[in-house]
Design a protein around this motif. Structure first.
Motif, PDB file in Angstrom:
ATOM      1  N   LEU A 114       0.821  -1.216   0.000  1.00  0.00           N
ATOM      2  CA  LEU A 114       0.000   0.000   0.000  1.00  0.00           C
ATOM      3  C   LEU A 114       0.852   1.261   0.000  1.00  0.00           C
ATOM      4  CD1 LEU A 114      -2.864  -1.065   2.437  1.00  0.00           C
ATOM      5  CD2 LEU A 114      -2.949  -0.839  -0.050  1.00  0.00           C
ATOM      6  N   ARG A 115       1.977   1.215   0.697  1.00  0.00           N
ATOM      7  CA  ARG A 115       2.879   2.382   0.673  1.00  0.00           C
ATOM      8  C   ARG A 115       3.437   2.602  -0.734  1.00  0.00           C
ATOM      9  NH1 ARG A 115       4.270   0.408   5.901  1.00  0.00           N
ATOM     10  NH2 ARG A 115       5.979  -0.830   5.065  1.00  0.00           N
ATOM     11  N   LYS A 116       3.816   1.502  -1.388  1.00  0.00           N
ATOM     12  CA  LYS A 116       4.328   1.631  -2.752  1.00  0.00           C
ATOM     13  C   LYS A 116       3.239   2.116  -3.706  1.00  0.00           C
ATOM     14  CE  LYS A 116       7.906  -1.937  -2.261  1.00  0.00           C
ATOM     15  NZ  LYS A 116       8.334  -3.303  -2.662  1.00  0.00           N
ATOM     16  N   ALA A 117       2.021   1.635  -3.516  1.00  0.00           N
ATOM     17  CA  ALA A 117       0.910   2.076  -4.366  1.00  0.00           C
ATOM     18  C   ALA A 117       0.663   3.572  -4.197  1.00  0.00           C
ATOM     19  CB  ALA A 117      -0.351   1.294  -4.017  1.00  0.00           C
ATOM     20  N   GLU A 118       0.755   4.024  -2.963  1.00  0.00           N
ATOM     21  CA  GLU A 118       0.565   5.464  -2.710  1.00  0.00           C
ATOM     22  C   GLU A 118       1.665   6.269  -3.383  1.00  0.00           C
ATOM     23  OE1 GLU A 118      -0.077   8.519   1.080  1.00  0.00           O
ATOM     24  OE2 GLU A 118       0.523   6.440   1.427  1.00  0.00           O
ATOM     25  N   ASP A 119       2.903   5.780  -3.300  1.00  0.00           N
ATOM     26  CA  ASP A 119       4.029   6.479  -3.939  1.00  0.00           C
ATOM     27  C   ASP A 119       3.844   6.560  -5.454  1.00  0.00           C
ATOM     28  OD1 ASP A 119       5.199   6.790  -1.471  1.00  0.00           O
ATOM     29  OD2 ASP A 119       6.565   5.074  -1.685  1.00  0.00           O
ATOM     30  N   GLN A 120       3.196   5.530  -6.020  1.00  0.00           N
ATOM     31  CA  GLN A 120       2.989   5.498  -7.472  1.00  0.00           C
ATOM     32  C   GLN A 120       1.702   6.183  -7.903  1.00  0.00           C
ATOM     33  OE1 GLN A 120       3.452   1.466  -8.976  1.00  0.00           O
ATOM     34  NE2 GLN A 120       5.188   1.073  -7.596  1.00  0.00           N
ATOM     35  N   GLY A 121       0.978   6.724  -6.925  1.00  0.00           N
ATOM     36  CA  GLY A 121      -0.256   7.442  -7.253  1.00  0.00           C
ATOM     37  C   GLY A 121      -1.393   6.551  -7.695  1.00  0.00           C
ATOM     38  N   ILE A 122      -1.418   5.329  -7.224  1.00  0.00           N
ATOM     39  CA  ILE A 122      -2.485   4.386  -7.600  1.00  0.00           C
ATOM     40  C   ILE A 122      -3.722   4.660  -6.750  1.00  0.00           C
ATOM     41  CG2 ILE A 122      -3.173   1.949  -7.655  1.00  0.00           C
ATOM     42  CD1 ILE A 122      -0.218   1.278  -8.169  1.00  0.00           C
ATOM     43  N   ALA A 123      -4.837   4.936  -7.393  1.00  0.00           N
ATOM     44  CA  ALA A 123      -6.103   5.149  -6.695  1.00  0.00           C
ATOM     45  C   ALA A 123      -6.741   3.796  -6.413  1.00  0.00           C
ATOM     46  CB  ALA A 123      -7.033   6.015  -7.537  1.00  0.00           C
ATOM     47  N   LEU A 124      -6.988   3.506  -5.151  1.00  0.00           N
ATOM     48  CA  LEU A 124      -7.479   2.189  -4.767  1.00  0.00           C
ATOM     49  C   LEU A 124      -8.934   1.991  -5.162  1.00  0.00           C
ATOM     50  CD1 LEU A 124      -5.883   1.911  -1.207  1.00  0.00           C
ATOM     51  CD2 LEU A 124      -4.954   1.147  -3.401  1.00  0.00           C
ATOM     52  N   THR A 125      -9.276   0.724  -5.409  1.00  0.00           N
ATOM     53  CA  THR A 125     -10.654   0.346  -5.698  1.00  0.00           C
ATOM     54  C   THR A 125     -11.048  -0.808  -4.796  1.00  0.00           C
ATOM     55  OG1 THR A 125     -12.178  -0.521  -7.354  1.00  0.00           O
ATOM     56  CG2 THR A 125      -9.892  -1.224  -7.526  1.00  0.00           C
TER      57      THR A 125
END
Length: 573
Positions: free
Chosen positions: A461-472
């Motif tokens: 989740l930290r990496k996803a946030e760094d990559q700007g991934i909007a969660l679904t």
């Protein structure tokens, strides 16, 4: 959402339809019909015993019932296939969309797995209840963790729970404590002292000796105990309770009620409890048979006041007053449980050490008699803990004098590890606690394995946030390893209710290990199959869908660890 309960309701509805169509006789009880995971996952997603348990009362062949029931179930959109196995078990496969919907509901709910099963029933859980004569030892640690996790589990399942500690401050042991503190007091005045058998030699009393000196100076030096026993007893008991509260706080245990045994004496409360039993014809004067293993030469019969506990399931009647007119140990315990009943609890749970096994039947008999069978008492015994370090038994605590303390254990490995490990065995099974193994970072260490699963999710989740991934909240579940994780998530609400009903919080620890194992397997498959990785290079939409499943895993692990009183790991060091 409780998927197993939902499918069971579907089965019951189908059975009722069969009754309406005269395919089953009327008057059948469906109480023993279950829907649960199949023993072999290859057989399906769920299995029901309906045909097997109904065959005899229906006077039908189980396979005939199974085939008719299968035809009903497969009409539901949630059911993909139904297979009749052996003499009449039904194996069900669910439609693939079910697993997507399940994960969506886990993520959409703040309370996935919580149950209303308890319906607000008031439950008193009494645990630890150690004599206030010293610090808590490792045996108390197991009872404290078990009792606290059980209380949290019952709350999670919808009960109104009170956590209670019974202070054993009414017996002779507190006089021994007072005499032991007096010796430390004399020592603080520079005198040489000797600890005779029956006193407490632990170093933990040294500060109390100095504190008493600061408080009263030399007022008690050279004086007989008639001048100081009562005062020092109260002073020492309060100090020990303070130490016990500190020990419990280190373990993350907070009691709602501390109940003093001493408050039962001289207040008429013991007499009131026994009068309640006498009004039911359960108190009489009599002489008991010699205890087993005794001969007439070494046993003298005495007339005593007895509780007719055999009327409520005990092996023998029990004395409540000695021939000299003093109370037995049992009398205040009866009064204490009478007080609990009078406080309006719907159910009582006592957590005792293994050495109290002989006390169980008499306490159950007393509660049954006092409540006219209305209030159940469940007594859970916690077995011994054996400590090891470097392959050898862990040595005694110098500070305690005779035992390893709770504080020793927590200071070595921390509260989270202590609590989880104490729940990796059923409460009535002995437990080996190896200080090296519980800190080991391997699959063989369940604490690490579960915490590592949660930490891995947080890392993603930290990496996803760094990559700007909007969660679904809509997952992408295709591979069998992904389905296996979703199936394990589906078991969580069912597991909670089973663990709460059986008063077995260790089931939560076992389940979390299994969930972590399924998750780590999925993670590892991503090393070989790029399409299973949670972060898909250059495809944020796919990544967001892949991340939904591990997010749901983290939700359940966090909830389960919360019941156990363990803080989920954000990262592993």
């Amino acid at each position: 959402m409780n998927l197993f309960a939902d499918i069971r309701s579907l089965v019951i509805d189908a059975l009722n339809a069969m009754v309406a169509e005269a395919a089953l006789p009327e008057g059948l009880s469906f109480d023993n019909v279950t829907v649960e995971p199949p023993r072999d996952a290859a057989h399906g997603d769920m299995a029901t015993n309906a045909a097997m348990v109904l065959a005899k009362p229906a006077k039908m062949k189980p396979r005939d019932i199974a085939e008719a029931l299968a035809a009903k179930l497969v009409e539901d959109a949630r059911i993909d296939t139904v297979d009749v196995a052996g003499p009449g078990f039904l194996n069900l496969r669910l439609d693939a969309v079910i697993w997507t919907k399940l994960v969506e509901q886990v993520l959409a709910s703040d309370h996935y797995g919580q149950s209303s099963m308890g319906a607000g029933q008031k439950v008193n859980v009494e645990y630890v209840s150690a004599n206030p004569t010293g610090p808590l030892h490792v045996g108390h640690t197991r009872g404290a963790v078990f009792g606290d996790a059980l209380a949290s589990l019952l709350e999670y399942a919808g009960h109104d729970v009170t956590r209670e500690y019974y202070i054993n401050d009414g017996g002779a042991q507190v006089d021994v404590l007072a005499r032991s503190v007096y010796l430390r007091y004399l020592e603080a005045h520079g005198q040489a002292v000797a600890f005779e058998d029956g006193t407490y030699p632990g170093d933990y009393l040294v500060p109390l000796g100095h504190a008493l000196k600061d408080r009263v100076g030399d007022a008690y030096v050279g004086k007989g105990e008639q001048f100081w026993l009562a005062e020092i007893r109260e002073f020492a008991t309060e100090a020990m309770l303070g130490l016990i509260r500190e020990d419990l706080a280190m373990l993350g245990v907070k009691m709602d009620v501390f109940f003093s045994e001493k408050s039962l004496y001289g207040t008429g409360r013991i007499e009131a409890a026994l009068e309640a039993l006498e009004s039911k014809g359960l108190i009489y004067e009599g002489v008991l048979e010699p205890p087993k293993g005794k001969t007439p030469e070494d046993w003298e019969p005495r007339k005593q006041t007895l509780f007719r506990s055999t009327d409520h399931g005990d092996d023998v009647d029990r004395p409540v007053k000695k021939s000299d007119g003093s109370w037995t140990y049992f009398a205040p315990d009866i009064a204490y449980h009478f007080d609990k009943i009078e406080r309006g609890y719907d159910a009582l749970i006592d957590v005792f050490g293994a050495d109290h096994g002989g006390y169980v039947k008499r306490m159950k008999a007393a509660v049954s008699a006092l409540s006219d069978g209305r209030v159940p008492l469940d007594v859970k015994l916690t077995q011994l803990v054996k400590l090891y370090k470097n392959g050898e038994p862990f040595k005694m605590s110098k500070r305690a004098g005779t035992f390893v303390t709770l504080r020793d254990v927590v200071e070595q490995v921390g509260s989270d590890v202590t609590r989880f490990v104490m729940l990796t065995r059923k409460n009535d099974a002995p437990l080996d606690f190896d200080f090296d193994k519980v800190l080991e970072q391997s699959r063989d260490n369940p604490v690490f394995y579960v915490q590592y699963a949660h930490a891995r999710v947080r890392s993603v989740l930290r990496k996803a946030e760094d990559q700007g991934i909007a969660l679904t909240d809509t997952p992408k579940i295709e591979d069998e390893a992904e389905v296996a994780v979703a199936k394990k998530l589906a078991e969580w609400p069912r597991l909670v209710e089973i663990a709460a009903r059986t008063h077995e919080p260790h089931r939560i620890a076992f389940y979390l290990y299994e969930l972590a194992s399924d998750f780590h397997s999925l993670w590892n498959r991503g090393n070989d199959k790029a399409e299973l990785r949670f972060l898909q290079d250059g495809n944020n939409a796919s990544s967001a869908a892949k991340i939904a499943l591990p997010r749901a895993v983290a939700v359940v692990i966090s909830a389960g660890l919360g019941i156990l009183g363990v803080t989920p790991a954000e990262e592993m060091r």
